[in-house]
Design an enzyme around this catalytic site. Structure first.
Site, mmCIF file in Angstrom:
data_model
loop_
_atom_site.group_PDB
_atom_site.id
_atom_site.type_symbol
_atom_site.label_atom_id
_atom_site.label_comp_id
_atom_site.label_asym_id
_atom_site.label_seq_id
_atom_site.Cartn_x
_atom_site.Cartn_y
_atom_site.Cartn_z
ATOM 1 N NE ARG A 50 51.529 13.019 -29.368
ATOM 2 C CZ ARG A 50 50.825 12.475 -30.360
ATOM 3 N NH1 ARG A 50 50.850 13.019 -31.556
ATOM 4 N NH2 ARG A 50 50.102 11.402 -30.156
ATOM 5 C CG ASP A 52 48.548 19.041 -21.985
ATOM 6 O OD1 ASP A 52 48.677 18.774 -23.190
ATOM 7 O OD2 ASP A 52 47.571 18.675 -21.300
ATOM 8 N NE ARG A 198 46.393 19.615 -16.132
ATOM 9 C CZ ARG A 198 46.311 20.542 -17.089
ATOM 10 N NH1 ARG A 198 46.820 20.301 -18.295
ATOM 11 N NH2 ARG A 198 45.723 21.694 -16.846
#
Length: 344
Positions: A50, A52, A198
């Site tokens: 899923r 972002d 990230r």
């Protein structure tokens, strides 16, 4: 009823991520609509990752159920006619009806791209984070090697995460730079926590600029504190490259680092439905989580019975829950497992 697996590529710039959201258009929403319009029946896809808002993908995976007789490998051609040009199903196939993209052992590969030059290139602005400060790729690559292996990655997880378990395994961590000034951080792992890639990218950027030495990444891991890691790098630089699913269940799975050492013996899984978790070493505070992870993995792989052995002197509670299970001591000194009733 049939289950169809899709491999999906998309430019995430215009979307609020994969999962359905009340405040914007998502990849899942567009797939549901295109498939429902095509098949004239309600369709709800189940996604593997899923991603972002703003994150891209070349190989995310989803499944859906349908009564349609369209051949599995033809769905990609049919559904693409109803999708916008920034979303494409690149492959489709029929899979068993109980196949779930988030409940299979797999290796996920992500790449984070950084444009590292003096002036930002407009055509790269949507797909790479811009950094004008010269990056030391050699030191970034050295730092990335500390991430390889099985670790608790809670330092590299967003503070508002909902993960019950933060241990993950990284199989490959590499940083390269090409002739077009693109620095690529490539990570392959068993799974990734919320914002993990990230945050790793933001941490390696600090190494690349010289603010931190490569060895500091190991200290960040050991701290188990989100505040010790770098900033979360912008979403636009991140791409889910692909997901490779395990075709055969291995005879044994080793879980090992400086804090624990255990093996999941699955040699009798196929013949008898039995797996055995053998704890060889664990720091006391890590033992409950280690047992929980290994037992859960055993049942997820299809075991009907799971037994646990620990070295002499290790304390194991028979009243404490280890995830979805409790342990009961057997006559031979090992432990059996009892399901507590929660849904896996």
């Amino acid at each position: 009823m049939r289950r169809i697996k899709l491999t999906v590529a998309y430019d995430g710039t215009a979307y609020k991520g994969w999962q359905l959201q009340p405040n914007g258009v998502t990849i899942e929403e567009m797939l549901n609509k295109a498939l429902s319009d095509l098949l004239k029946e309600p369709v709800c896809v189940i996604g593997a990752s899923r991603t972002d808002s703003g994150v891209h993908a070349r190989g995310n995976v989803a499944v859906f159920d349908t009564e349609s007789r369209i051949p599995g490998d033809k769905f990609c051609y049919a559904v693409n006619r109803g999708l916008p040009e920034d979303i494409r199903v690149v492959e489709s196939e029929e899979v068993p009806t109980d196949w779930h993209p988030r409940k299979q052992n797999c290796v996920k590969t992500y790449e984070y791209q950084i444009l590292n030059c003096k002036i930002e290139i407009p055509t790269r602005r949507l797909y790479a984070h811009f950094c004008y400060y010269p990056l030391n790729v050699e030191k970034m690559n050295e730092a990335a090697k500390y991430l390889i292996g099985e670790h608790d990655f809670i330092s590299f997880c967003a503070a508002n995460h909902q993960a019950e378990e933060t241990v993950r395994t990284i199989y490959e961590a590499q940083v390269t730079k090409n002739e077009e000034d693109i620095v690529t951080i490539r990570l392959c792992g068993s799974g990734f926590l919320y914002n993990m890639v990230r945050i790793i990218a933001g941490t390696l950027l600090k190494v690349g600029t010289g603010e931190w030495e490569p060895e500091h990444v190991k200290e960040v891991l050991e701290a188990r504190n989100r505040k010790e890691a770098g900033q979360t790098a912008p979403a636009k630089g991140l791409t889910l490259v692909g997901i490779e699913y395990e075709r055969e269940i291995p005879k044994d799975i080793t879980s090992r680092n400086e804090h624990w050492d255990a093996v999941l013996d699955q040699s009798k899984l196929e013949s008898d439905g039995i797996s055995c978790v053998r704890i060889r070493f664990s720091e006391p505070e890590e033992l409950p989580r280690l047992i929980r992870r290994m037992v859960h993995q055993a049942y997820r792989n299809g075991a009907k019975e799971v037994f646990v052995t620990v070295p002499d002197g290790y304390e194991v509670s028979e009243t404490e829950s280890y995830g979805y299970y409790r342990l009961r001591r057997l006559d031979d000194g090992s432990y059996g497992t009892e399901y507590t009733g929660r849904t896996l």
